[in-house]
Scaffold this motif. Sequence first.
Motif, short mmCIF file in Angstrom:
data_model
loop_
_atom_site.label_atom_id
_atom_site.label_comp_id
_atom_site.label_asym_id
_atom_site.label_seq_id
_atom_site.Cartn_x
_atom_site.Cartn_y
_atom_site.Cartn_z
N UNK A 211 0.81 -1.22 0.00
CA UNK A 211 0.00 0.00 0.00
C UNK A 211 0.84 1.27 0.00
N UNK A 212 2.15 1.15 -0.20
CA UNK A 212 3.01 2.34 -0.21
C UNK A 212 3.11 2.97 -1.59
N UNK A 213 2.25 2.59 -2.50
CA UNK A 213 2.33 3.14 -3.84
C UNK A 213 1.65 4.49 -3.91
N UNK A 214 2.01 5.32 -4.84
CA UNK A 214 3.07 5.12 -5.81
C UNK A 214 4.46 5.20 -5.16
N UNK A 215 5.39 4.50 -5.74
CA UNK A 215 6.79 4.55 -5.32
C UNK A 215 7.59 5.00 -6.52
#
Length: 79
Positions: free
Chosen positions: A51-55
């Motif tokens: 769930x750390x997107x966007x990267x």
Amino acid sequence: MSARVTLYSRPGCHLCDEARAVIERVCTEVGTTYDEIDIDRDPELTERFGEEIPVTFVDGRQHDYWRVDEIRLRAALGG
């Protein structure tokens, strides 16, 4: 020549849409390219980024996640 910026994203992600717009603008201004990779197509990337997107990666190193800071991106690309 490979792209200097890589955007890891997934379809339907509004933060990804915002990040893409910033990346497209900055890359056009400084004369470089970017690649976009859909993490949902690769289970390892889905697990890695979740769930750390966007990267965003610049020159192979992680630069930002969730939001792309336009000033930092431009500076990283020498613009």
